[in-house]
Scaffold this motif. Structure first.
Motif, PDB file in Angstrom:
ATOM      1  N   VAL A   1       0.736  -1.133  -0.129  1.00  0.00           N
ATOM      2  CA  VAL A   1      -0.028  -0.113  -0.135  1.00  0.00           C
ATOM      3  C   VAL A   1       1.163   1.285  -0.081  1.00  0.00           C
ATOM      4  O   VAL A   1       0.582   2.055  -0.614  1.00  0.00           O
ATOM      5  N   TYR A   2       1.880   1.212   0.690  1.00  0.00           N
ATOM      6  CA  TYR A   2       2.949   2.523   0.778  1.00  0.00           C
ATOM      7  C   TYR A   2       3.678   2.727  -0.670  1.00  0.00           C
ATOM      8  O   TYR A   2       3.685   3.912  -1.257  1.00  0.00           O
ATOM      9  N   TYR A   3       3.928   1.531  -1.204  1.00  0.00           N
ATOM     10  CA  TYR A   3       4.405   1.641  -2.858  1.00  0.00           C
ATOM     11  C   TYR A   3       3.606   2.235  -3.609  1.00  0.00           C
ATOM     12  O   TYR A   3       3.673   3.239  -4.254  1.00  0.00           O
ATOM     13  N   GLY A   4       1.897   1.662  -3.558  1.00  0.00           N
ATOM     14  CA  GLY A   4       1.298   2.292  -4.240  1.00  0.00           C
ATOM     15  C   GLY A   4       0.953   3.809  -4.241  1.00  0.00           C
ATOM     16  O   GLY A   4       0.727   4.675  -4.978  1.00  0.00           O
ATOM     17  N   LEU A   5       0.953   4.420  -2.739  1.00  0.00           N
ATOM     18  CA  LEU A   5       0.812   5.562  -2.424  1.00  0.00           C
ATOM     19  C   LEU A   5       2.144   6.523  -3.031  1.00  0.00           C
ATOM     20  O   LEU A   5       1.848   7.542  -3.750  1.00  0.00           O
ATOM     21  N   LEU A   6       3.474   6.052  -2.977  1.00  0.00           N
ATOM     22  CA  LEU A   6       4.383   6.508  -3.712  1.00  0.00           C
ATOM     23  C   LEU A   6       4.269   6.759  -5.213  1.00  0.00           C
ATOM     24  O   LEU A   6       4.456   7.584  -5.795  1.00  0.00           O
ATOM     25  N   VAL A   7       3.749   5.476  -5.606  1.00  0.00           N
ATOM     26  CA  VAL A   7       3.408   5.641  -7.215  1.00  0.00           C
ATOM     27  C   VAL A   7       2.685   6.491  -7.647  1.00  0.00           C
ATOM     28  O   VAL A   7       2.630   7.293  -8.492  1.00  0.00           O
ATOM     29  N   GLN A   8       1.524   6.871  -6.921  1.00  0.00           N
ATOM     30  CA  GLN A   8       0.264   7.771  -7.310  1.00  0.00           C
ATOM     31  C   GLN A   8       0.845   9.145  -7.129  1.00  0.00           C
ATOM     32  O   GLN A   8       0.613   9.796  -7.975  1.00  0.00           O
ATOM     33  N   LEU A   9       1.828   9.641  -5.934  1.00  0.00           N
ATOM     34  CA  LEU A   9       2.411  10.824  -6.126  1.00  0.00           C
ATOM     35  C   LEU A   9       3.425  11.075  -7.077  1.00  0.00           C
ATOM     36  O   LEU A   9       3.603  12.029  -7.636  1.00  0.00           O
ATOM     37  N   SER A  10       4.169   9.830  -7.400  1.00  0.00           N
ATOM     38  CA  SER A  10       4.914  10.086  -8.374  1.00  0.00           C
ATOM     39  C   SER A  10       4.299  10.489  -9.858  1.00  0.00           C
ATOM     40  O   SER A  10       4.997  11.006 -10.716  1.00  0.00           O
ATOM     41  N   GLN A  11       3.103  10.037  -9.914  1.00  0.00           N
ATOM     42  CA  GLN A  11       2.567  10.214 -11.176  1.00  0.00           C
ATOM     43  C   GLN A  11       1.511  11.520 -11.458  1.00  0.00           C
ATOM     44  O   GLN A  11       1.129  11.937 -12.476  1.00  0.00           O
ATOM     45  N   ALA A  12       1.366  12.162 -10.091  1.00  0.00           N
ATOM     46  CA  ALA A  12       0.677  13.362 -10.113  1.00  0.00           C
ATOM     47  C   ALA A  12       1.510  14.455 -10.669  1.00  0.00           C
ATOM     48  O   ALA A  12       2.466  14.575 -10.637  1.00  0.00           O
ATOM     49  N   PRO A  13       0.721  15.636 -11.104  1.00  0.00           N
ATOM     50  CA  PRO A  13       1.432  17.105 -11.251  1.00  0.00           C
ATOM     51  C   PRO A  13       2.136  17.246 -10.201  1.00  0.00           C
ATOM     52  O   PRO A  13       1.931  17.367  -8.975  1.00  0.00           O
ATOM     53  N   GLU A  14       3.488  17.801 -10.598  1.00  0.00           N
ATOM     54  CA  GLU A  14       4.410  18.384  -9.455  1.00  0.00           C
ATOM     55  C   GLU A  14       4.581  17.451  -8.070  1.00  0.00           C
ATOM     56  O   GLU A  14       4.962  17.838  -7.077  1.00  0.00           O
ATOM     57  N   HIS A  15       4.194  16.180  -8.536  1.00  0.00           N
ATOM     58  CA  HIS A  15       4.327  15.190  -7.473  1.00  0.00           C
ATOM     59  C   HIS A  15       3.664  15.412  -6.210  1.00  0.00           C
ATOM     60  O   HIS A  15       3.982  14.956  -4.918  1.00  0.00           O
ATOM     61  N   ARG A  16       2.508  16.037  -6.244  1.00  0.00           N
ATOM     62  CA  ARG A  16       1.671  16.228  -5.224  1.00  0.00           C
ATOM     63  C   ARG A  16       0.427  16.209  -5.449  1.00  0.00           C
ATOM     64  O   ARG A  16      -0.289  16.567  -6.598  1.00  0.00           O
ATOM     65  N   LEU A  17      -0.392  15.657  -4.424  1.00  0.00           N
ATOM     66  CA  LEU A  17      -1.894  15.275  -4.519  1.00  0.00           C
ATOM     67  C   LEU A  17      -2.720  15.931  -3.023  1.00  0.00           C
ATOM     68  O   LEU A  17      -2.164  15.625  -2.065  1.00  0.00           O
ATOM     69  N   ARG A  18      -3.903  16.344  -3.164  1.00  0.00           N
ATOM     70  CA  ARG A  18      -4.638  16.493  -1.946  1.00  0.00           C
ATOM     71  C   ARG A  18      -4.565  15.336  -1.242  1.00  0.00           C
ATOM     72  O   ARG A  18      -4.961  14.022  -1.918  1.00  0.00           O
ATOM     73  N   MET A  19      -4.690  15.176   0.093  1.00  0.00           N
ATOM     74  CA  MET A  19      -4.779  13.989   0.997  1.00  0.00           C
ATOM     75  C   MET A  19      -6.065  13.338   0.626  1.00  0.00           C
ATOM     76  O   MET A  19      -6.308  12.058   0.505  1.00  0.00           O
ATOM     77  N   THR A  20      -7.063  14.250   0.422  1.00  0.00           N
ATOM     78  CA  THR A  20      -8.607  13.341   0.139  1.00  0.00           C
ATOM     79  C   THR A  20      -8.476  12.811  -1.192  1.00  0.00           C
ATOM     80  O   THR A  20      -9.130  11.716  -1.326  1.00  0.00           O
ATOM     81  N   GLN A  21      -7.835  13.190  -1.919  1.00  0.00           N
ATOM     82  CA  GLN A  21      -7.970  12.663  -3.370  1.00  0.00           C
ATOM     83  C   GLN A  21      -7.178  11.421  -3.447  1.00  0.00           C
ATOM     84  O   GLN A  21      -7.462  10.378  -4.040  1.00  0.00           O
ATOM     85  N   LEU A  22      -6.062  11.514  -2.586  1.00  0.00           N
ATOM     86  CA  LEU A  22      -5.106  10.232  -2.542  1.00  0.00           C
ATOM     87  C   LEU A  22      -5.917   9.286  -2.027  1.00  0.00           C
ATOM     88  O   LEU A  22      -5.817   7.874  -2.497  1.00  0.00           O
ATOM     89  N   ALA A  23      -6.741   9.424  -0.754  1.00  0.00           N
ATOM     90  CA  ALA A  23      -7.263   8.380  -0.147  1.00  0.00           C
ATOM     91  C   ALA A  23      -8.343   7.748  -1.035  1.00  0.00           C
ATOM     92  O   ALA A  23      -8.434   6.507  -1.147  1.00  0.00           O
TER      93      ALA A  23
END
Length: 162
Positions: free
Chosen positions: A42-64
């Protein structure tokens, strides 16, 4: 009242095989990432999501929402990743109540080191066992299932369904 449609014997075998295989696969991938990268799947998946997001950042609610986990579980995961220096939180400039999760340079480096072993584990556990035709069928089946279960709405679109 409509009559209950029980699973046929073949459907029951298919359902149980699916449950067994997905449980084994998730356990296999989780153990590989724990052993080789010191993190759960699950942590790997979280890092992947952030790596693919613009500027490597996402709102916490969107990430959840994207990870299909509770905000509480996400907050706990991000706190652990912050302690490792892989993620940091920032206040959301557009909404003072919101927070952003941001992948750090160290987190990106950890992800780059973990990815080859993870891809190899996925390949060995799944794709190397299937013919190209079976892999294509599996992809089509999983997209059909996901599309049928995907919440509807303007922000419900997920790129891997295309």
């Amino acid at each position: 009242m409509t009559e209950l449609r029980w699973l046929s014997d073949e459907e029951q075998r298919t359902w149980r095989a699916y449950l067994h295989a997905t449980t084994l696969l998730e356990d296999h991938l989780d153990r590989q990432l724990q052993r080789d990268a010191g993190m759960p799947h699950v942590y790997y998946g979280l890092l992947v999501q952030l790596s693919q997001a613009p500027e490597h950042r996402l709102r916490m609610t969107q990430l959840a929402k994207d990870l299909k986990i509770t905000r509480s579980r996400l907050s706990h995961a991000v706190a652990r990743l912050e302690r490792h220096g892989w993620v940091r939180r920032e206040d959301c400039p557009a909404d003072k109540r919101g927070q952003l999760a941001v992948l750090t340079d160290e987190g990106e480096a950890v992800l780059r080191r973990a990815a080859p072993g993870h891809v190899d584990a996925v390949r060995q556990a799944l794709f190397d066992r299937l013919t190209p035709e079976q892999a294509e069928q599996l992809g089509a089946i999983m997209r059909t299932v996901a599309e049928g279960l995907q919440p509807q709405g303007p922000d419900a679109d997920l790129p891997w369904l295309r």
